[in-house]
Design an enzyme around this catalytic site. Structure first.
Site, PDB file in Angstrom:
ATOM      1  N   ALA A  71       3.808   6.855  -2.316  1.00 58.60           N
ATOM      2  CA  ALA A  71       3.725   8.308  -2.153  1.00 58.60           C
ATOM      3  C   ALA A  71       4.104   8.754  -0.743  1.00 58.60           C
ATOM      4  O   ALA A  71       4.243   9.947  -0.496  1.00 58.60           O
ATOM      5  CB  ALA A  71       2.311   8.786  -2.478  1.00 58.60           C
ATOM      6  N   CYS A  72       4.299   7.819   0.165  1.00 57.00           N
ATOM      7  CA  CYS A  72       4.600   8.133   1.568  1.00 57.00           C
ATOM      8  C   CYS A  72       6.097   8.003   1.830  1.00 57.00           C
ATOM      9  O   CYS A  72       6.695   6.947   1.612  1.00 57.00           O
ATOM     10  CB  CYS A  72       3.831   7.174   2.473  1.00 57.00           C
ATOM     11  SG  CYS A  72       4.275   7.268   4.212  1.00 57.00           S
ATOM     12  N   GLY A  73       6.699   9.080   2.317  1.00 49.86           N
ATOM     13  CA  GLY A  73       8.127   9.079   2.598  1.00 49.86           C
ATOM     14  C   GLY A  73       8.530   8.044   3.641  1.00 49.86           C
ATOM     15  O   GLY A  73       9.540   7.358   3.480  1.00 49.86           O
TER      16      GLY A  73
END
Length: 114
Positions: A10-12
């Protein structure tokens, strides 16, 4: 070369770091979804030491209740216990290769250990 990334899809920044690893010829990537497979406390101690960081520097405030709970004011041992109990309190991504460990913010920091 083997590379291990403690990853949150979920973390870019974590996704971009993983992409760098996957796009680098000769790198075999081991992905640990640390929210599903939490860190052992001893592993956190070693990762932070190898990355040249303190647990307080690796504390994730954004998107967690760490600030409300006062985790930044805890002593090191208590903070490590909290991070081991709730891996969301650990900022990401961390990457380890035989050349060392980096906290990959920005994601290009990973190139230092490739």
């Amino acid at each position: 070369m083997k590379a291990t990334i403690w990853h949150n899809p979920a973390c870019g920044t974590s996704r971009k770091t993983l992409a760098i690893l996957e796009d680098t010829p000769g790198v075999e990537v081991d992905v640990i979804l640390y929210l599903k497979t939490p860190y052992a406390r001893e592993r956190l101690v070693q990762l932070f030491a190898d990355a040249g960081m303190t647990p307080h520097e690796a504390l994730r405030l954004m998107g967690t209740d760490a600030q409300e709970r006062g985790l930044g004011g805890l002593d090191t041992d208590a903070l490590l216990d909290a991070m081991a109990a709730n891996p969301a309190y650990v900022n990401r991504p961390f990457v380890e290769t035989d050349k060392g460990v980096r906290y990959c913010r920005p994601q290009d920091k990973v190139r230092e250990i490739l």
